[in-house]
Enzyme design. Structure first.
Site: not given
Ligand SMILES: *Cc1c(COP(=O)(O)O)cnc(C)c1O
Length: 486
Positions: A124-125
């Site tokens: 998700k980063d």
């Protein structure tokens, strides 16, 4: 480029206009009015680009209202080795999403694309870090500010906080169920000392936290007064940022544009694999897009049968790949829009049926809602399911054969990828988290702890900063009011 709603009614918007929002006003999701196409010459040129420059090339096609020089500054700032720590010896840090062969069986090749070298050790980063910089840039231009209010059971909240920490004009208020996250996840979030990050531990379960967020979202006067926003997985900029690593994986796995590759994607809300669908619609030579689910198999059921049947919160199982524990796939509507030939009226009717009757049926069977399921193969989609025992077996097998430790979600991906890999078409599994984040299951599988990347050795011992709250909407509103000074 303009964006339209999957339900047809919203006015067409520019990229910057939909950046800070979530759903379109008619309840639909935004998509470009037409997918930009990529030529063979472009793909050839892109083979030589750094990740940041590739991100710029792809984003330029979607964020047409942001000046190129500004976009370049944003992608350069986001996709650097300083943000994406190289967690694995031997990988060149500037590659950001290194690809490695994990298994070769004759003409069948299985590869793993590392997407979890960002600050919170999960994929998700990749999108959230860009979102933080895009939000700051846009709010600056509008002389506006934003208070992000969300609920998390783990990955999303920490990715959002690490993306927004220290950003001008942004505060994050994140609810989490007290004592329900792993010690590692709790430490990741609560050890943040930035003045714009507010961690609120709620005496309750995740659903209580989510209900509080929903209650605030439904209070339009409060939302407007306190400039409340979200960063959930339906955000269009998050999806488009994820398109980049499909191109990167393809370009790294091939030497000519005549070749095809396939991807297997551990899936929950369908955000990650939706980006693969968009890459394919842009002309990237992808053969199969395989959705891997855990015991919560809403998506696998659809891709096997054409029946989309959402589950209730009570029917959603708590599994050892918890970031895929979803009852309905919030980005799925984007794919359905394309599957139905962009017929917004039908999309609207089908998703009204999801609300009223719990799902829809495109199998073509008598009494079904349509027969578009027969077109699934045209879009390259396939699927599979993996359960706790598969997860343990896959983690053990890769460790024993190759000395490689993978996380539980990635293990679901590898299990399903092995069922779909074809001779002559490299199959890339997207790694969605590092094993250290889900250490309890690694220990169950291997009898020892997962290795922790540098800097995370003693994270649980860092001082923690958070406030306690009852599962009470009035208290949450008072807290936001007190801490925004608005
Ligand atoms: C969010 C997440 C997923 C699921 O991704 P979707 O985009 O919701 O399909 C899978 N694995 C991990 C580790 C995640 O954090």
């Amino acid at each position: 480029m303009h964006y339209v709603s999957t339900r047809g009614h919203a006015a067409a918007q520019a990229f910057s206009e939909i950046l800070l929002g979530g759903l379109a006003p008619d309840g639909g999701l935004y998509l470009p009015d037409a997918y930009p196409q990529v030529t063979g010459a472009e793909l050839d040129a892109w083979r030589k680009l750094s990740y940041a420059d590739l991100a710029l090339a792809i984003l330029s096609k979607f964020a047409t209202d942001i000046p190129a020089a500004d976009l370049k500054a944003l992608t350069d700032k986001t996709y650097t080795a300083a943000v994406y720590r190289n967690a694995r010896a031997g990988d060149a840090a500037e590659r950001i999403t290194p690809l490695r062969v994990i298994e070769q069986d004759g003409d069948k090749t299985l590869l793993l694309q590392a997407l979890s070298n960002g600050p919170t050790l999960a994929f998700k980063d990749m999108a959230m870090q860009l979102l933080g910089n895009l939000f700051e840039y846009t709010l600056d231009k509008q002389h506006a500010s934003l208070n992000i209010f969300g609920a998390t059971s783990g990955d999303t909240g920490s990715a959002a906080e690490y993306a927004m920490r220290g950003k001008r004009g942004i505060r994050v208020f994140m609810l989490s169920p007290q004592g329900k996250m792993s010690a590692f996840q709790t430490a990741q979030m609560f050890s943040l000392q930035d003045a714009n990050i507010f961690n609120i531990a709620v005496a309750g379960v995740f659903d209580d936290c989510q209900d509080m967020v929903k209650a605030v979202s439904n209070d339009h006067a409060f939302k407007q007064r306190y400039q409340i926003g979200t960063v959930n997985s339906i955000n269009w900029a998050r999806v488009v940022a994820q398109v980049v690593y499909y191109f990167r994986g393809y370009l790294e796995a091939t030497t000519s544009n005549d070749q095809k590759v396939s991807f297997t994607v551990p899936s929950g809300n369908f955000g990650n694999i939706c980006a693969g669908h968009i890459a394919r619609m842009m002309g990237l030579p992808i053969d199969q897009l395989v959705a891997a689910t855990n015991e919560n198999d809403v998506l696998d059921e659809f891709f096997r049968t054409g029946v989309y049947r959402v589950r209730s919160a009570a029917q959603t199982l708590h599994t050892t790949s918890p970031s895929m524990d979803i009852s309905k796939a919030s980005n799925f509507e984007r794919f359905v829009f394309d599957l139905l030939g962009r017929d917004a009226a039908r999309v609207k009717a089908l998703f009204a049926k999801v609300d009223s009757a719990g799902g829809f049926d495109l199998s073509g069977a008598p009494g079904s809602d349509g027969d578009e399921f027969k077109r699934i193969a045209e879009f390259g989609f396939a699927s599979g399911r993996s359960v706790h025992a598969d997860r343990l077996a896959t983690i053990r097998d890769l460790h024993a054969r190759y000395g490689l430790t993978i996380d539980t979600h990635t293990a679901d991906g590898v299990k399903v990828a092995r069922e779909h890999v074809k001779a002559g078409v490299p199959m890339i599994v997207l790694e969605t988290a590092l094993p250290a984040k889900f250490n309890e299951t690694i220990r169950e599988a291997l009898g020892h702890d997962a290795e922790r990347p540098a800097g995370f050795e003693a994270i649980e011992t860092l001082p923690q900063r958070f406030d306690l709250m009852a599962a009470d909407v009035a208290q949450a509103k008072a807290y936001i009011a007190a801490h925004t000074g608005l």
